[in-house]
Motif scaffolding. Structure first.
Motif, PDB file in Angstrom:
ATOM      1  N   PRO A 119       0.842  -1.207   0.000  1.00 19.44           N
ATOM      2  CA  PRO A 119       0.000   0.000   0.000  1.00 19.44           C
ATOM      3  C   PRO A 119       0.875   1.254   0.000  1.00 19.44           C
ATOM      4  CG  PRO A 119       0.039  -1.010   2.182  1.00 19.44           C
ATOM      5  CD  PRO A 119       0.733  -1.961   1.263  1.00 19.44           C
ATOM      6  N   GLN A 120       0.560   2.189  -0.870  1.00 20.85           N
ATOM      7  CA  GLN A 120       1.372   3.391  -1.028  1.00 20.85           C
ATOM      8  C   GLN A 120       0.852   4.526  -0.147  1.00 20.85           C
ATOM      9  OE1 GLN A 120       4.211   3.174  -3.125  1.00 20.85           O
ATOM     10  NE2 GLN A 120       3.512   1.054  -2.868  1.00 20.85           N
ATOM     11  N   PRO A 121       1.730   5.398   0.308  1.00 20.56           N
ATOM     12  CA  PRO A 121       1.281   6.522   1.140  1.00 20.56           C
ATOM     13  C   PRO A 121       0.314   7.418   0.378  1.00 20.56           C
ATOM     14  CG  PRO A 121       3.671   6.271   1.235  1.00 20.56           C
ATOM     15  CD  PRO A 121       3.191   5.378   0.133  1.00 20.56           C
ATOM     16  N   TYR A 122      -0.674   7.925   1.096  1.00 20.97           N
ATOM     17  CA  TYR A 122      -1.658   8.823   0.480  1.00 20.97           C
ATOM     18  C   TYR A 122      -1.023  10.168   0.155  1.00 20.97           C
ATOM     19  CZ  TYR A 122      -6.056  11.330  -0.236  1.00 20.97           C
ATOM     20  OH  TYR A 122      -7.079  12.072  -0.778  1.00 20.97           O
ATOM     21  N   TRP A 123      -1.488  10.732  -0.969  1.00 20.34           N
ATOM     22  CA  TRP A 123      -1.067  12.053  -1.432  1.00 20.34           C
ATOM     23  C   TRP A 123       0.442  12.121  -1.672  1.00 20.34           C
ATOM     24  CZ3 TRP A 123      -5.128  14.903  -2.849  1.00 20.34           C
ATOM     25  CH2 TRP A 123      -4.893  16.185  -3.331  1.00 20.34           C
ATOM     26  N   GLN A 124       0.980  11.032  -2.215  1.00 23.14           N
ATOM     27  CA  GLN A 124       2.382  11.007  -2.626  1.00 23.14           C
ATOM     28  C   GLN A 124       2.486  10.338  -3.990  1.00 23.14           C
ATOM     29  OE1 GLN A 124       5.317   9.501   0.128  1.00 23.14           O
ATOM     30  NE2 GLN A 124       4.282  10.381   1.916  1.00 23.14           N
ATOM     31  N   GLU A 125       3.352  10.848  -4.837  1.00 24.10           N
ATOM     32  CA  GLU A 125       3.644  10.231  -6.124  1.00 24.10           C
ATOM     33  C   GLU A 125       4.329   8.891  -5.890  1.00 24.10           C
ATOM     34  OE1 GLU A 125       7.060  11.274  -9.217  1.00 24.10           O
ATOM     35  OE2 GLU A 125       5.463  12.799  -9.217  1.00 24.10           O
ATOM     36  N   ALA A 126       3.905   7.864  -6.636  1.00 23.96           N
ATOM     37  CA  ALA A 126       4.480   6.538  -6.425  1.00 23.96           C
ATOM     38  C   ALA A 126       4.271   5.664  -7.658  1.00 23.96           C
ATOM     39  CB  ALA A 126       3.858   5.859  -5.205  1.00 23.96           C
ATOM     40  N   ALA A 127       5.108   4.655  -7.780  1.00 18.01           N
ATOM     41  CA  ALA A 127       4.944   3.591  -8.773  1.00 18.01           C
ATOM     42  C   ALA A 127       5.639   2.365  -8.212  1.00 18.01           C
ATOM     43  CB  ALA A 127       5.536   3.983 -10.120  1.00 18.01           C
ATOM     44  N   PHE A 128       5.045   1.204  -8.415  1.00 22.71           N
ATOM     45  CA  PHE A 128       5.665  -0.017  -7.914  1.00 22.71           C
ATOM     46  C   PHE A 128       5.304  -1.188  -8.815  1.00 22.71           C
ATOM     47  CE2 PHE A 128       1.492   0.061  -5.967  1.00 22.71           C
ATOM     48  CZ  PHE A 128       1.073  -1.272  -5.955  1.00 22.71           C
ATOM     49  N   LYS A 129       6.127  -2.215  -8.760  1.00 21.81           N
ATOM     50  CA  LYS A 129       5.862  -3.434  -9.518  1.00 21.81           C
ATOM     51  C   LYS A 129       5.447  -4.540  -8.566  1.00 21.81           C
ATOM     52  CE  LYS A 129      10.019  -3.644 -11.225  1.00 21.81           C
ATOM     53  NZ  LYS A 129      11.202  -4.102 -11.998  1.00 21.81           N
ATOM     54  N   ALA A 130       4.640  -5.457  -9.063  1.00 23.66           N
ATOM     55  CA  ALA A 130       4.171  -6.575  -8.253  1.00 23.66           C
ATOM     56  C   ALA A 130       3.910  -7.774  -9.158  1.00 23.66           C
ATOM     57  CB  ALA A 130       2.892  -6.199  -7.499  1.00 23.66           C
ATOM     58  N   THR A 131       3.845  -8.929  -8.561  1.00 25.94           N
ATOM     59  CA  THR A 131       3.502 -10.152  -9.283  1.00 25.94           C
ATOM     60  C   THR A 131       2.165 -10.645  -8.775  1.00 25.94           C
ATOM     61  OG1 THR A 131       5.830 -10.757  -9.559  1.00 25.94           O
ATOM     62  CG2 THR A 131       4.193 -12.504  -9.844  1.00 25.94           C
ATOM     63  N   VAL A 132       1.216 -10.830  -9.676  1.00 28.02           N
ATOM     64  CA  VAL A 132      -0.116 -11.329  -9.336  1.00 28.02           C
ATOM     65  C   VAL A 132      -0.385 -12.571 -10.166  1.00 28.02           C
ATOM     66  CG1 VAL A 132      -0.926  -9.012  -8.758  1.00 28.02           C
ATOM     67  CG2 VAL A 132      -1.274  -9.891 -11.068  1.00 28.02           C
ATOM     68  N   THR A 133      -1.507 -13.216  -9.889  1.00 26.84           N
ATOM     69  CA  THR A 133      -1.845 -14.451 -10.589  1.00 26.84           C
ATOM     70  C   THR A 133      -3.223 -14.337 -11.213  1.00 26.84           C
ATOM     71  OG1 THR A 133      -0.526 -15.732  -9.020  1.00 26.84           O
ATOM     72  CG2 THR A 133      -2.100 -16.954 -10.369  1.00 26.84           C
ATOM     73  N   SER A 134      -3.311 -14.738 -12.457  1.00 27.93           N
ATOM     74  CA  SER A 134      -4.611 -14.839 -13.136  1.00 27.93           C
ATOM     75  C   SER A 134      -5.278 -16.124 -12.675  1.00 27.93           C
ATOM     76  CB  SER A 134      -4.384 -14.859 -14.653  1.00 27.93           C
ATOM     77  OG  SER A 134      -5.570 -15.159 -15.342  1.00 27.93           O
TER      78      SER A 134
END
Length: 537
Positions: free
Chosen positions: A477-492
């Motif tokens: 979870p990214q901080p509110y009211w801050q610019e951010a980008a992140f990578k993650a691995t999910v599953t279909s």
């Protein structure tokens, strides 16, 4: 009695507020309605009874969702909280009336039926507001509600009502029979304990099936943090915003990335014609970026506009240009890749008064009265686009819920039932500032993950962006009211839960019983023998 009624009323509202996300006192929801059960028995005057019930629900609504008025039109929050409290009072008025005709046990059953029916209606009509569905109280406690894969959030509503009724009955009998503590624990306490603990025990043994490693995919989630009031809908800043999206995306994307997810209305905040999307400079810039990541697709929010020809059915909500051409704006989700094919999904569950003027087909003159939150003013269209964003190359089908849509259990389940293997939530929660609004919205997405046993990828303009696994656990979870980008691995995950396959059986059953109770109430007016004296003890 007036003082005790006031205390019961405000105490109930405060308990429900304290139990609500994102407050930490969730167990209080199991006693939050007991003061209202007491008022139902003790207050005979219907007008006074309604007043105290309404006041209690008003306290709950204001405490939990006061932030809906944190907009350019604060009066909208006053109306929303008051109107919702009024609607919540109706099932209790019906329950009060039912106690005059039916035995006590049957009247409790009627209360459950009335409330479940109310919650279902409140998710299906055009004045919908399912934010305070009782089953949402457990959004921060995913370990308690793994069984939602069978019942959906309405199962939580049933749990709350049963617990309150059982606890109130124990309290009532303890007063009548003057039990000692030993007698109370031996003969009564086990009943509410069983009601509360059995679902918790079920959750211990219910977990999602393991992910298939072969179906794992890489995603990049972007949170640009663009102020929706002062920046987002400024035409002169459009290309600067796209440059920010691309910069953040490229900072995280790699050869394993299959999806880059941008938030609601990231593209064309002031609208773009759907038949001209391929020619938009924003789309061309995205495709230049994707040349570096040819296996990736961008899923993004956008405001699109559609023209209707002179033939075919034109929706009643369509607008007319000066030349007589009919058109509609949409809050949309787009899937863009390196081909010329752009898949367009239209948001269906629109926010009343903000994106939708309820029942505009009957009140066409009110078309332009939806609140102005930048960009297109007036109601958005509800004409269906594609149901799913498909990706045959990776065997992935995405159901892209936009903002408010992620609060609707049945709507999300219906989308998954169409074949979705991954959920995405694209939203802009910055309208309501640093309040509980964006935090509650994030928590509710955890319920959708459990109900459908799908991964949820959530991109929010100002936050909170995150990834949620099928057990409802938050990741990054990214901080509110801050610019951010992140990578993650999910599953279909193509498998479907019982709830997805069969829908909300509890609420559907409640509707049937509600109809039967209403028929009984009508007949009992003419057959005195069907009436049952209300228990005034």
């Amino acid at each position: 009695m007036k003082l005790s009624a006031f205390l019961c009323s405000i105490f109930s509202g405060l308990l429900l507020w304290l139990a609500w996300p994102t407050m930490p006192f969730t167990p209080l929801v199991f006693i939050g309605l007991t003061p209202l059960l007491y008022l139902t028995e003790k207050i005979q005057h219907r007008g006074k009874y309604f007043g105290w019930i309404f006041f209690s629900f008003l306290v709950w609504n204001v405490g939990s969702t006061w932030w809906v008025g944190n907009t350019t039109v604060p009066a909208s929050g006053v109306f929303a909280n008051s109107f919702n409290a009024l609607l919540m009072s109706i099932p209790w008025l019906a329950y009060k009336n039912t106690r005059r005709r039916l035995p006590e046990t049957m009247s409790y059953f009627a209360l459950i039926v009335y409330w479940l029916t109310f919650e279902l209606i409140h998710q299906t009509w055009e004045l919908s507001w399912p934010w305070l569905v009782l089953g949402n109280a457990f959004a921060m406690r995913p370990g308690w509600i793994q069984w939602y894969q069978f019942t959906g959030a309405s199962g939580g509503t049933l749990w709350v009502l049963l617990a309150n009724i059982t606890i109130y009955q124990v309290w009532k009998r303890s007063r009548i029979h003057d039990f000692t503590w030993a007698q109370l624990f031996r003969s009564e306490i086990w009943k509410p304990a069983a009601v509360i603990l059995l679902p918790l025990l079920c959750s211990v043994f219910l977990r999602p099936t393991p992910d298939d490693p072969a179906r794992k995919i890489g995603v990049v989630v972007v949170q640009p943090n663009i102020d929706p009031y002062d920046e987002k809908f400024t035409p002169s800043s459009t290309m600067q915003q796209i440059e920010k999206f691309i910069r953040l995306s490229e900072s995280q994307a790699d050869s394993n990335t299959r999806y880059i997810v941008w938030p609601e209305t990231a593209l064309f905040p002031n609208g773009a014609w759907e038949h001209q999307l391929n020619y938009q400079p924003e789309v061309q810039a995205i495709r230049r970026m994707l040349q570096r990541f040819p296996k990736a697709r961008v899923v993004t929010g956008a405001v699109t506009m559609k023209q209707y020809g002179s033939t075919g059915e034109i929706p009643a909500s369509a607008r007319r240009m000066e030349d007589g051409t009919s058109w509609e704006p949409f809050n949309s989700a787009l899937q863009i890749d390196t081909s010329q094919n752009i898949q367009v999904y239209h948001k269906y569950e629109l926010v009343p008064g903000v994106e939708l003027t309820p029942y505009v087909r009957y009140l066409a003159f009110m078309q332009t009265l939806a609140l102005d939150f930048g960009g297109i003013t007036g109601s958005y269209g509800r004409t269906p686009g594609v149901t799913l964003l498909t990706n045959p190359a990776d065997s992935v089908n995405i159901f892209p819920t936009i903002c408010y849509e992620s609060v609707f259990s049945d709507y999300v389940a219906d989308g998954v039932n169409q074949g979705a293997s991954l959920l995405m939530v694209i939203t802009n929660d910055g309208w309501w500032g640093h309040t509980d609004g964006h935090r509650q919205h994030l928590q509710y997405a955890r319920i959708r993950a459990i109900e459908t046993r799908k991964w949820v990828v959530r991109s929010a303009n100002t936050g909170i962006s995150a990834v949620i696994d099928p057990a409802g656990n938050l990741d990054q979870p990214q901080p509110y009211w801050q610019e951010a980008a992140f990578k993650a691995t999910v599953t279909s995950r193509p498998e479907q839960t019982f709830y997805v396959r069969n829908g909300d059986l509890l609420s559907k059953g409640a509707v049937i019983f509600c109809i039967l109770l209403l028929v009984h109430a009508f007949i009992s007016r003419f057959i005195p023998g069907l009436r049952h004296a209300e228990n005034n003890s």
